[in-house]
Design an enzyme around this catalytic site. Structure first.
Site, short mmCIF file in Angstrom:
data_model
loop_
_atom_site.label_atom_id
_atom_site.label_comp_id
_atom_site.label_asym_id
_atom_site.label_seq_id
_atom_site.Cartn_x
_atom_site.Cartn_y
_atom_site.Cartn_z
N SER A 171 -132.96 -43.93 -0.94
CA SER A 171 -132.11 -45.10 -1.18
C SER A 171 -130.66 -44.60 -1.23
CB SER A 171 -132.50 -45.82 -2.47
OG SER A 171 -132.57 -44.93 -3.55
N GLU A 225 -126.59 -45.43 -2.32
CA GLU A 225 -125.68 -46.23 -3.15
C GLU A 225 -124.28 -46.27 -2.53
OE1 GLU A 225 -126.13 -45.75 -7.42
OE2 GLU A 225 -123.94 -45.78 -7.64
N THR A 230 -122.58 -51.04 -5.98
CA THR A 230 -122.21 -50.99 -7.40
C THR A 230 -121.41 -52.23 -7.82
OG1 THR A 230 -120.21 -49.74 -6.93
CG2 THR A 230 -122.20 -48.46 -7.45
N ALA A 264 -117.52 -52.55 -13.90
CA ALA A 264 -118.10 -52.80 -15.23
C ALA A 264 -117.80 -54.20 -15.77
CB ALA A 264 -117.64 -51.74 -16.21
N ARG A 304 -125.91 -51.19 -18.35
CA ARG A 304 -125.06 -51.77 -19.38
C ARG A 304 -123.60 -51.79 -18.95
NH1 ARG A 304 -123.61 -48.29 -24.44
NH2 ARG A 304 -122.15 -47.59 -22.84
N GLY A 305 -123.16 -50.72 -18.30
CA GLY A 305 -121.74 -50.59 -18.00
C GLY A 305 -121.07 -49.76 -19.08
N ASP A 306 -119.92 -49.21 -18.74
CA ASP A 306 -119.20 -48.38 -19.71
C ASP A 306 -118.31 -49.24 -20.58
OD1 ASP A 306 -120.09 -45.70 -19.26
OD2 ASP A 306 -119.22 -45.88 -17.27
N ASN A 362 -135.15 -45.27 -25.46
CA ASN A 362 -134.37 -46.29 -24.74
C ASN A 362 -134.89 -46.46 -23.31
OD1 ASN A 362 -132.15 -48.16 -24.59
ND2 ASN A 362 -131.07 -46.67 -23.33
N ARG A 397 -138.09 -48.35 -23.34
CA ARG A 397 -137.86 -49.80 -23.53
C ARG A 397 -137.45 -50.46 -22.20
NH1 ARG A 397 -135.76 -48.27 -28.67
NH2 ARG A 397 -133.65 -48.18 -27.84
N LYS A 398 -136.72 -49.71 -21.39
CA LYS A 398 -136.32 -50.28 -20.08
C LYS A 398 -137.56 -50.51 -19.22
CE LYS A 398 -131.95 -47.70 -20.00
NZ LYS A 398 -130.91 -47.04 -19.21
N GLN A 440 -128.53 -40.32 -13.30
CA GLN A 440 -127.14 -39.90 -13.20
C GLN A 440 -127.12 -38.61 -12.37
OE1 GLN A 440 -124.06 -40.33 -12.92
NE2 GLN A 440 -123.75 -41.18 -14.97
N PHE A 500 -115.24 -36.68 -12.63
CA PHE A 500 -116.12 -37.82 -12.91
C PHE A 500 -117.36 -37.36 -13.66
CE2 PHE A 500 -119.28 -41.09 -11.50
CZ PHE A 500 -118.77 -42.10 -12.30
N HIS A 542 -132.24 -40.79 -4.42
CA HIS A 542 -131.19 -41.81 -4.39
C HIS A 542 -129.87 -41.07 -4.15
CE1 HIS A 542 -129.31 -45.66 -5.36
NE2 HIS A 542 -128.50 -45.05 -6.21
P1 FAD Z 1 -128.10 -48.37 -21.90
O1 FAD Z 1 -129.44 -48.02 -21.38
O2 FAD Z 1 -127.96 -49.74 -22.45
O3 FAD Z 1 -127.76 -47.30 -23.02
C1 FAD Z 1 -126.49 -46.69 -23.23
C2 FAD Z 1 -126.52 -45.94 -24.57
O4 FAD Z 1 -126.61 -46.86 -25.63
C3 FAD Z 1 -127.69 -44.96 -24.73
O5 FAD Z 1 -127.22 -43.83 -25.41
C4 FAD Z 1 -128.66 -45.74 -25.58
O6 FAD Z 1 -129.51 -44.89 -26.35
C5 FAD Z 1 -127.72 -46.53 -26.47
N1 FAD Z 1 -128.30 -47.82 -26.91
C6 FAD Z 1 -129.04 -48.67 -26.17
N2 FAD Z 1 -129.38 -49.75 -26.91
C7 FAD Z 1 -128.84 -49.56 -28.12
C8 FAD Z 1 -128.82 -50.31 -29.33
N3 FAD Z 1 -129.45 -51.48 -29.42
N4 FAD Z 1 -128.15 -49.79 -30.39
C9 FAD Z 1 -127.52 -48.62 -30.32
N5 FAD Z 1 -127.49 -47.85 -29.19
C10 FAD Z 1 -128.13 -48.32 -28.12
N6 FAD Z 1 -121.61 -48.48 -14.23
C11 FAD Z 1 -120.96 -49.56 -13.74
O7 FAD Z 1 -120.02 -50.04 -14.37
N7 FAD Z 1 -121.31 -50.13 -12.54
C12 FAD Z 1 -122.33 -49.67 -11.79
O8 FAD Z 1 -122.62 -50.21 -10.73
C13 FAD Z 1 -123.06 -48.52 -12.28
N8 FAD Z 1 -124.09 -48.01 -11.59
C14 FAD Z 1 -124.78 -46.93 -12.10
C15 FAD Z 1 -125.85 -46.42 -11.36
C16 FAD Z 1 -126.57 -45.31 -11.85
C17 FAD Z 1 -127.74 -44.78 -11.04
C18 FAD Z 1 -126.20 -44.71 -13.09
C19 FAD Z 1 -126.96 -43.52 -13.62
C20 FAD Z 1 -125.13 -45.22 -13.81
C21 FAD Z 1 -124.41 -46.32 -13.34
N9 FAD Z 1 -123.32 -46.86 -14.04
C22 FAD Z 1 -122.64 -47.94 -13.53
C23 FAD Z 1 -122.86 -46.22 -15.28
C24 FAD Z 1 -123.43 -46.91 -16.55
O9 FAD Z 1 -122.85 -48.17 -16.71
C25 FAD Z 1 -123.10 -46.02 -17.75
O10 FAD Z 1 -123.76 -44.81 -17.68
C26 FAD Z 1 -123.29 -46.71 -19.12
O11 FAD Z 1 -122.57 -45.94 -20.10
C27 FAD Z 1 -124.71 -46.78 -19.63
O12 FAD Z 1 -125.47 -47.66 -18.95
P2 FAD Z 1 -127.06 -47.76 -19.26
O13 FAD Z 1 -127.59 -48.88 -18.48
O14 FAD Z 1 -127.70 -46.46 -19.11
O15 FAD Z 1 -126.98 -48.16 -20.81
#
Ligand code: FAD
Length: 296
Positions: free
Chosen positions: A20, A22, A53, A56, A112-114, A169, A172-173, A184, A224, A274
């Site tokens: 795949s 990106e 992508t 955020a 989730r996004g940053d 976490n 849960r996903k 990552q 990055f 990927h």
């Molecule tokens: P989550 O899975 O929600 O978790 C993030 C952190 O929060 C973890 O440490 C988790 O343990 C903690 N957490 C989760 N739930 C809770 C809770 N209820 N209470 C307390 N802590 C909690 N970013 C973009 O903006 N746009 C993109 O298109 C994009 N694409 C990506 C593609 C890939 C393949 C990857 C690996 C990353 C991408 N990102 C993108 C970056 C991503 O947004 C960041 O890494 C972000 O910081 C975390 O997203 P996540 O979905 O892993 O978060």
């Protein structure tokens, strides 16, 4: 002929061969030309899907939608739209999800996004928004049966305080309905192998697809990587040392580094990859050949 090592992949991670790719949504006409040119070159590799992508805070909302709809309708390749929870209410995000569905998109990369303040800052969910990627996956699945990919972190997400938290976490996903995790970037394959052991131990069954980052520009990629918690090993930095003004050698070193990485993963039994293309095709084309996936 290279000897094949015994597969290090647990049984639950044994897949068909799948690639795949990106991309990010282009900002200008010229960048859009490059996007299509790169995509056209990669289409013969018959990717499982091509993902686009999402800025955020929704900054690329229209552009992401436009690109994924066009990929689907003009190339016939499955397109996956990334989607984040940042800076929007659930209603607003649900509207984006329905927009994807109406445009024929059936795959979403749910993340989730940053934090708005930047990577490493505290994440505060938008009032009335999805709080995490787990919530977002559940919300997407509530709307329609999309194929959902999520993010995974072989070196742990920077906000996680323990491996237990990290792996819980991820579990849960999967439980919320995701079909696979895309990792990552990482440069030390040992981090991936150890991560897979943790995943296996936790009973996580969905594929953990390694995210491969070809190094188009070492300085940019390492900056990055540092921001998102992926380490740049010393041996890697040394290989690029002094190549700032030598594009030709830089490109050859980058190609050999990525080829070593994917070859070792393939030797260990990995068949899903990927690629973070940065909207460039050449390195990915070469890597597909290394993987024996070049198609006529
Ligand atoms: P989550 O899975 O929600 O978790 C993030 C952190 O929060 C973890 O440490 C988790 O343990 C903690 N957490 C989760 N739930 C809770 C809770 N209820 N209470 C307390 N802590 C909690 N970013 C973009 O903006 N746009 C993109 O298109 C994009 N694409 C990506 C593609 C890939 C393949 C990857 C690996 C990353 C991408 N990102 C993108 C970056 C991503 O947004 C960041 O890494 C972000 O910081 C975390 O997203 P996540 O979905 O892993 O978060």
């Amino acid at each position: 002929m290279k000897a094949t090592r015994k597969s290090r992949l647990p049984q639950s991670q044994k897949p068909e061969f799948e690639l795949s790719f990106e991309f990010f949504p282009p900002k200008s006409e010229k960048a859009e030309e490059r996007f299509w040119h790169s995509l056209e070159k990669l289409i013969p590799l018959a990717p499982k899907f091509v993902s686009v992508t999402y800025g955020a805070g929704g900054s690329t909302r229209e552009r992401t939608l436009k690109m994924v709809s066009r990929i689907g309708s003009e190339t016939g390749i499955d397109a996956a739209a990334h989607l984040t929870c940042v800076g929007a209410t659930k209603d607003e995000i649900n509207e984006v999800i329905r927009g994807y569905y109406d445009a024929g998109v059936r795959r979403i990369v749910a993340i989730r996004g940053d934090p708005v303040a930047g990577i490493g800052e505290k994440f505060t969910p938008h009032p009335g928004g999805y709080a995490s990627s787990v919530d977002l996956v559940a919300g997407i699945k509530n709307i329609a049966d999309f194929d959902v990919s999520v993010a995974a972190y072989p070196e742990m997400h920077p906000e996680s305080t323990s491996w237990d938290e990290e792996i819980d976490n991820l579990k849960r996903k999967e439980d919320a309905g995701a079909s696979r995790a895309l990792t990552q970037m990482f440069f030390d394959n040992n981090d991936y192998w150890i991560f897979l052991e943790r995943v296996e131990k936790a009973g996580i069954k969905f594929p953990i697809v390694p995210g491969i980052q070809p190094i188009h520009n070492f300085e940019r990629i390492s900056s990055f990587a540092n921001k998102c918690g992926a380490k740049v090993p010393n041996w890697l930095a040394q290989r690029f040392e002094g190549l700032e003004n030598d594009q030709g050698t830089h490109a050859l070193v980058a190609a050999s580094v990525a080829a070593e990485q994917v070859t070792e993963l393939m030797d260990g039994g990995v068949t899903r990859f990927h690629f973070f293309t940065m909207n460039h095709a050449a390195q990915v084309m070469a890597l597909a050949r290394v993987l024996g996936q070049a198609k006529e």
